[in-house]
Design a protein around this motif. Structure first.
Motif, PDB file in Angstrom:
ATOM      1  N   UNK A  29       0.857  -1.374  -0.070  1.00 43.57           N
ATOM      2  CA  UNK A  29      -0.042  -0.231   0.016  1.00 43.57           C
ATOM      3  C   UNK A  29       0.914   1.268   0.190  1.00 43.57           C
ATOM      4  N   UNK A  30       0.617   2.136  -0.956  1.00 46.30           N
ATOM      5  CA  UNK A  30       1.459   3.353  -0.860  1.00 46.30           C
ATOM      6  C   UNK A  30       1.309   4.259   0.627  1.00 46.30           C
ATOM      7  N   UNK A  31       2.496   4.766   1.060  1.00 47.46           N
ATOM      8  CA  UNK A  31       2.463   5.728   2.178  1.00 47.46           C
ATOM      9  C   UNK A  31       1.987   5.145   3.258  1.00 47.46           C
ATOM     10  N   UNK A  32       2.262   3.607   3.246  1.00 49.58           N
ATOM     11  CA  UNK A  32       1.932   2.629   4.327  1.00 49.58           C
ATOM     12  C   UNK A  32       2.485   2.953   5.841  1.00 49.58           C
ATOM     13  N   UNK A  33       3.655   3.669   5.921  1.00 49.48           N
ATOM     14  CA  UNK A  33       4.217   4.073   6.909  1.00 49.48           C
ATOM     15  C   UNK A  33       3.628   5.277   7.700  1.00 49.48           C
ATOM     16  N   UNK A  34       2.668   6.142   6.814  1.00 49.36           N
ATOM     17  CA  UNK A  34       2.175   6.994   7.203  1.00 49.36           C
ATOM     18  C   UNK A  34       0.418   6.777   7.710  1.00 49.36           C
ATOM     19  N   UNK A  35       0.040   5.942   6.565  1.00 51.04           N
ATOM     20  CA  UNK A  35      -1.439   5.650   6.670  1.00 51.04           C
ATOM     21  C   UNK A  35      -1.575   4.951   7.995  1.00 51.04           C
ATOM     22  N   UNK A  36      -0.742   3.737   8.095  1.00 47.63           N
ATOM     23  CA  UNK A  36      -1.117   2.997   9.379  1.00 47.63           C
ATOM     24  C   UNK A  36      -1.231   3.592  10.508  1.00 47.63           C
ATOM     25  N   UNK A  37       0.067   4.278  10.910  1.00 47.16           N
ATOM     26  CA  UNK A  37      -0.189   4.854  12.203  1.00 47.16           C
ATOM     27  C   UNK A  37      -1.479   5.981  12.257  1.00 47.16           C
ATOM     28  N   UNK A  38      -1.707   6.722  10.968  1.00 47.23           N
ATOM     29  CA  UNK A  38      -2.684   7.674  11.025  1.00 47.23           C
ATOM     30  C   UNK A  38      -4.187   6.917  11.430  1.00 47.23           C
ATOM     31  N   UNK A  39      -4.268   5.769  10.861  1.00 42.69           N
ATOM     32  CA  UNK A  39      -5.587   5.024  10.844  1.00 42.69           C
ATOM     33  C   UNK A  39      -5.514   4.546  12.436  1.00 42.69           C
ATOM     34  N   UNK A  40      -4.599   4.130  13.081  1.00 49.26           N
ATOM     35  CA  UNK A  40      -4.350   3.817  14.439  1.00 49.26           C
ATOM     36  C   UNK A  40      -4.744   5.268  15.340  1.00 49.26           C
ATOM     37  N   UNK A  41      -4.162   6.066  15.072  1.00 51.24           N
ATOM     38  CA  UNK A  41      -4.330   7.304  15.616  1.00 51.24           C
ATOM     39  C   UNK A  41      -6.012   7.886  15.634  1.00 51.24           C
ATOM     40  N   UNK A  42      -6.503   7.942  14.563  1.00 45.75           N
ATOM     41  CA  UNK A  42      -7.919   8.142  14.307  1.00 45.75           C
ATOM     42  C   UNK A  42      -8.816   7.138  15.417  1.00 45.75           C
ATOM     43  N   UNK A  43      -8.494   5.919  15.263  1.00 48.08           N
ATOM     44  CA  UNK A  43      -9.200   5.017  16.062  1.00 48.08           C
ATOM     45  C   UNK A  43      -9.079   5.262  17.599  1.00 48.08           C
ATOM     46  N   UNK A  44      -7.934   5.642  17.917  1.00 45.99           N
ATOM     47  CA  UNK A  44      -7.790   5.936  19.566  1.00 45.99           C
ATOM     48  C   UNK A  44      -8.265   7.221  19.755  1.00 45.99           C
ATOM     49  N   UNK A  45      -8.169   8.256  18.636  1.00 46.32           N
ATOM     50  CA  UNK A  45      -8.793   9.849  19.075  1.00 46.32           C
ATOM     51  C   UNK A  45     -10.189   9.656  19.266  1.00 46.32           C
ATOM     52  N   UNK A  46     -11.042   8.974  18.631  1.00 49.09           N
ATOM     53  CA  UNK A  46     -12.472   8.665  18.671  1.00 49.09           C
ATOM     54  C   UNK A  46     -12.918   8.149  19.992  1.00 49.09           C
ATOM     55  N   UNK A  47     -11.895   7.245  20.481  1.00 49.30           N
ATOM     56  CA  UNK A  47     -12.223   6.492  21.695  1.00 49.30           C
ATOM     57  C   UNK A  47     -11.647   7.328  22.770  1.00 49.30           C
ATOM     58  N   UNK A  48     -10.988   8.526  22.616  1.00 45.79           N
ATOM     59  CA  UNK A  48     -10.492   9.265  23.757  1.00 45.79           C
ATOM     60  C   UNK A  48      -9.186   8.676  24.295  1.00 45.79           C
ATOM     61  N   UNK A  49      -8.576   7.868  23.723  1.00 43.15           N
ATOM     62  CA  UNK A  49      -7.316   7.178  24.400  1.00 43.15           C
ATOM     63  C   UNK A  49      -6.086   7.533  23.510  1.00 43.15           C
ATOM     64  N   UNK A  50      -6.172   8.541  22.800  1.00 44.71           N
ATOM     65  CA  UNK A  50      -5.026   8.967  22.108  1.00 44.71           C
ATOM     66  C   UNK A  50      -3.898   9.695  22.752  1.00 44.71           C
ATOM     67  N   UNK A  51      -2.652   9.316  22.453  1.00 42.60           N
ATOM     68  CA  UNK A  51      -1.583  10.045  23.380  1.00 42.60           C
ATOM     69  C   UNK A  51      -1.280  11.346  22.903  1.00 42.60           C
ATOM     70  N   UNK A  52      -0.948  12.587  23.519  1.00 48.01           N
ATOM     71  CA  UNK A  52      -0.803  13.916  22.849  1.00 48.01           C
ATOM     72  C   UNK A  52       0.461  13.918  22.084  1.00 48.01           C
ATOM     73  N   UNK A  53       0.352  14.335  20.846  1.00 48.33           N
ATOM     74  CA  UNK A  53       1.618  14.463  20.122  1.00 48.33           C
ATOM     75  C   UNK A  53       2.440  15.891  20.023  1.00 48.33           C
ATOM     76  N   UNK A  54       3.331  16.153  20.682  1.00 42.77           N
ATOM     77  CA  UNK A  54       3.901  17.366  20.932  1.00 42.77           C
ATOM     78  C   UNK A  54       4.137  17.949  19.334  1.00 42.77           C
ATOM     79  N   UNK A  55       3.871  19.350  19.371  1.00 42.48           N
ATOM     80  CA  UNK A  55       4.050  20.087  18.103  1.00 42.48           C
ATOM     81  C   UNK A  55       5.368  20.089  17.666  1.00 42.48           C
TER      82      UNK A  55
END
Length: 294
Positions: A29-55
């Motif tokens: 899958x193109x851009x797998x190294x970005x899309x995979x972590x982004x999908x995980x972050x989305x799932x965790x964010x909507x569940x309120x369990x996402x770790x804060x990523x410093x700017x």
């Protein structure tokens, strides 16, 4: 959020992102190294369990991606462009015009806000467009959705076209060597370039400067022999993951529902754009004699 909770969320994020990125990589899958972590972050964010990523992590990750682009685009390429400038101008500006048109239509019919629709439709490196869009007020979450959906569909279309023209390669894919020998001095030069560009961007406030400055300065310095850009695969993977996490952490249930409602029309615009680009390609083959696969 206390320190223990933050640590647990970071561990959850890390150990969920690695298999997601690995699975998408194995599927080519193109851009797998970005899309995979982004999908995980989305799932965790909507569940309120996402770790804060410093700017600052996102800021430096942009610099790494800028250096990657500088390493891939030597200034010597400008000579090739100059020799065939009519083909490049006609091809590039035709696609840009078509992309802006579809972005305008998405905004006109209120599928997406205006700047978001334009940035999501404009072609280019998906990571670059997504990062730059935020500097110009677009909703980076929806821009990322449009950009990476188009990446996947274009990759599929390219594979189908290659199959149509019976292009076969007996060369197996080159495996990624995650722990190669690292040239220490070039790595230090690359890191210094990122730090200097970060300082300049902070002082001058250049929109998307943290990606554009390493791209321009790095390409020039490397082309003239003043430095060699060295980017270990693990550093690149981490940088892509940070960008994915930073985008994914901003998703909410409401934005997901909005994206789901808009997705059919976004897909329609992408298919129409790919088809129109096919027409442009056909016209180029008639006018210039360029082979159809190219």
């Amino acid at each position: 959020m206390d320190g223990r909770t933050t640590m647990m969320r970071w561990l959850l994020l890390l150990f969920s992102s690695m298999p997601a990125a690995a699975a998408l990589t194995l599927m080519h899958i193109p851009a797998a190294l970005l899309i995979g972590p982004m999908a995980v972050a989305i799932l965790l964010a909507v569940q309120g369990r996402m770790a804060p990523v410093p700017g600052e992590m996102m800021f430096l990750a942009q610099g790494v991606i800028g250096c990657l682009m500088a390493n891939s685009i030597p200034l010597s390429l400008l000579g090739e462009i100059a020799r065939s400038w009519p083909v490049f101008l006609v091809g590039v500006f035709s696609v840009i015009a078509a992309s802006v048109l579809f972005g305008w239509l998405l905004a006109r019919f209120q599928v997406l806000p205006g700047s978001t629709a334009i940035w999501g439709s404009v072609p280019g490196a998906a990571s670059a467009m997504t990062i730059m869009s935020e500097s110009y007020g677009a909703d980076v979450r929806l821009v990322a959705l449009m950009q990476y959906t188009r990446v996947l569909m274009v990759a599929l279309a390219a594979a189908l076209v290659a199959k149509l023209f019976l292009v076969q390669s007996n060369t197996p894919p080159v495996p990624i060597v995650w722990m190669p020998a690292i040239a220490l001095m070039p790595l230090l030069q690359t890191l210094l370039l990122i730090v200097v560009c970060a300082a300049i961007t902070r002082m001058i406030r250049i929109p998307a400067g943290m990606m554009l400055l390493p791209l321009v300065i790095g390409a020039a310095l490397q082309d003239f022999g003043f430095m060699t850009i060295e980017l270990p695969p693990l550093l690149l993977a981490l940088s892509y993951a940070v960008v994915g996490w930073s985008i994914g952490q901003r998703y909410t249930r409401d934005i997901l529902f909005h994206a789901a409602r808009a997705l059919p029309r976004i897909l329609l615009s992408i298919v129409a754009l790919i088809a129109l680009c096919g027409v442009f390609a056909w016209l180029l083959t008639l006018a210039t004699g360029v082979d159809p696969l190219t």
